[in-house]
Design a protein around this motif. Structure first.
Motif, short mmCIF file in Angstrom:
data_model
loop_
_atom_site.label_atom_id
_atom_site.label_comp_id
_atom_site.label_asym_id
_atom_site.label_seq_id
_atom_site.Cartn_x
_atom_site.Cartn_y
_atom_site.Cartn_z
N UNK A 8 0.87 -1.18 0.00
CA UNK A 8 0.00 0.00 0.00
C UNK A 8 0.91 1.23 0.00
N UNK A 9 0.76 2.06 -1.02
CA UNK A 9 1.64 3.23 -1.12
C UNK A 9 1.09 4.44 -0.40
N UNK A 10 -0.11 4.86 -0.85
CA UNK A 10 -0.70 6.02 -0.20
C UNK A 10 -2.15 6.23 -0.59
N UNK A 11 -2.79 7.04 0.22
CA UNK A 11 -4.15 7.46 0.00
C UNK A 11 -4.06 8.91 -0.42
N UNK A 12 -4.56 9.23 -1.62
CA UNK A 12 -4.39 10.59 -2.12
C UNK A 12 -5.72 11.33 -2.20
N UNK A 13 -5.76 12.50 -1.59
CA UNK A 13 -6.97 13.32 -1.65
C UNK A 13 -6.83 14.44 -2.68
N UNK A 14 -5.59 14.70 -3.10
CA UNK A 14 -5.39 15.73 -4.12
C UNK A 14 -4.26 15.35 -5.06
N UNK A 15 -4.24 16.05 -6.19
CA UNK A 15 -3.32 15.69 -7.26
C UNK A 15 -1.86 15.69 -6.81
N UNK A 16 -1.52 16.61 -5.93
CA UNK A 16 -0.11 16.70 -5.49
C UNK A 16 0.33 15.45 -4.71
N UNK A 17 -0.65 14.64 -4.29
CA UNK A 17 -0.32 13.42 -3.55
C UNK A 17 -0.08 12.21 -4.48
N UNK A 18 -0.41 12.36 -5.76
CA UNK A 18 -0.25 11.21 -6.66
C UNK A 18 1.23 10.87 -6.80
N UNK A 19 1.57 9.56 -6.91
CA UNK A 19 2.97 9.19 -7.10
C UNK A 19 3.56 9.89 -8.33
N UNK A 20 4.83 10.23 -8.26
CA UNK A 20 5.40 11.08 -9.30
C UNK A 20 6.12 10.32 -10.42
N UNK A 21 6.51 9.07 -10.15
CA UNK A 21 7.26 8.36 -11.20
C UNK A 21 6.32 7.84 -12.29
N UNK A 22 6.91 7.30 -13.36
CA UNK A 22 6.14 6.99 -14.57
C UNK A 22 5.63 5.56 -14.63
N UNK A 53 -15.75 -3.23 2.78
CA UNK A 53 -16.79 -3.05 3.78
C UNK A 53 -18.15 -3.38 3.19
N UNK A 54 -19.05 -3.83 4.05
CA UNK A 54 -20.41 -4.07 3.55
C UNK A 54 -21.19 -2.76 3.48
N UNK A 55 -20.63 -1.68 4.04
CA UNK A 55 -21.28 -0.37 3.95
C UNK A 55 -20.72 0.38 2.75
N UNK A 56 -21.59 0.87 1.85
CA UNK A 56 -21.09 1.59 0.68
C UNK A 56 -20.33 2.85 1.10
N UNK A 57 -19.36 3.24 0.30
CA UNK A 57 -18.64 4.48 0.56
C UNK A 57 -17.38 4.28 1.39
N UNK A 58 -16.90 3.05 1.45
CA UNK A 58 -15.70 2.74 2.23
C UNK A 58 -14.46 3.48 1.68
N UNK A 59 -14.25 3.38 0.39
CA UNK A 59 -13.07 3.99 -0.22
C UNK A 59 -13.39 5.43 -0.60
N UNK A 60 -12.71 6.38 0.05
CA UNK A 60 -13.08 7.78 -0.15
C UNK A 60 -11.96 8.63 -0.75
N UNK A 61 -10.86 7.98 -1.10
CA UNK A 61 -9.77 8.71 -1.72
C UNK A 61 -9.15 7.80 -2.78
#
Ligand code: GTP
Ligand code: MG
Length: 192
Positions: A8-22, A53-61
């Motif tokens: 697991x690398x990271x959870x990103x909420x904004x573009x600046x958090x996206x991994x930078x390599x290609x 999760x059995x509850x919808x909306x588990x993954x939020x980023x």
């Protein structure tokens, strides 16, 4: 595909958090609760790497996973969950469409639908959006273990018709059905 490492690398909420390599990325998209995170775990034969999760909306980023230190899976927030407030809903939409539109690393988008149900209006929208953006995409119908073979065949045909695609791949995170076939598609997208 032999999976020798998953991280697991990271959870990103904004573009600046996206991994930078290609490194190439495979995105998993679909309605809330359809089984995206479970499908990722099942492909990698791990438990709990992608949170489910059995509850919808588990993954939020946007959740980035490194596979074999060579490519990444991206678990995207589900859409169409009615109980999420409107302001958060539009942030989710922006996050997902922003990622899809801007990410040169994206080599394959996997649109996951529930094999039991007819695709929704939002499934159609997503599908058309992917078509227009001209990016490689694939439709996978999961939870196939919940249907008889007969029902499954009928439903795959219906989903293909509604979305206007040539083929829909059956999958089950529970039984592992479709795993080999989906890996082949992923591998060829990475090697392309
Ligand atoms: P969000 O992150 O909320 O958008 O959901 P998701 O699409 O990631 O779904 P998730 O993987 O969390 O799975 C939702 C529910 O469906 C869980 O209770 C899973 O156990 C169940 N589920 C997922 N895939 C399968 C499958 O192939 N077969 C069966 N029987 N259940 C499944
Ligand atoms: Mg999820």
């Amino acid at each position: 595909m032999k999976v020798s490492s998953t991280e697991f690398l990271k959870s990103a909420f904004q573009e600046s958090d996206w991994p930078k390599d290609a490194k190439p990325e495979i995105a998993f998209l679909g309605r809330s609760n359809v089984g995206k995170s479970s499908l990722i775990n099942s492909l990698l034969m791990v438990r709990g790497l992608a949170r489910t999760s059995s509850t919808p909306g588990r993954t939020q980023s946007l959740n980035f996973f490194a596979i074999n230190e060579r490519f990444r899976f991206v678990d995207l927030p589900g859409f169409g969950y009615a109980r999420v407030p409107q302001n958060i809903k539009s942030t989710w939409g922006d996050m997902v469409t922003g990622y899809l539109a801007k990410r040169p690393q994206l080599v394959l988008s996997i649109h996951i639908v529930d094999s039991r149900h007819e695709p929704t209006k939002q499934d159609l929208q997503l599908h058309e959006w992917l078509e227009e953006s001209n990016k490689p995409r694939l439709t996978v119908a999961t939870k196939s273990d919940k249907l008889s073979n007969n029902e499954l065949r009928k439903n795959l045909g219906r989903i293909a018709r509604v979305l206007n695609v040539d083929s829909v791949m059956a999958y089950s995170a529970k039984s592992g059905r479709g795993r080999e076939e989906l890996w082949r598609a992923i591998k060829s997208a990475i090697d392309r």
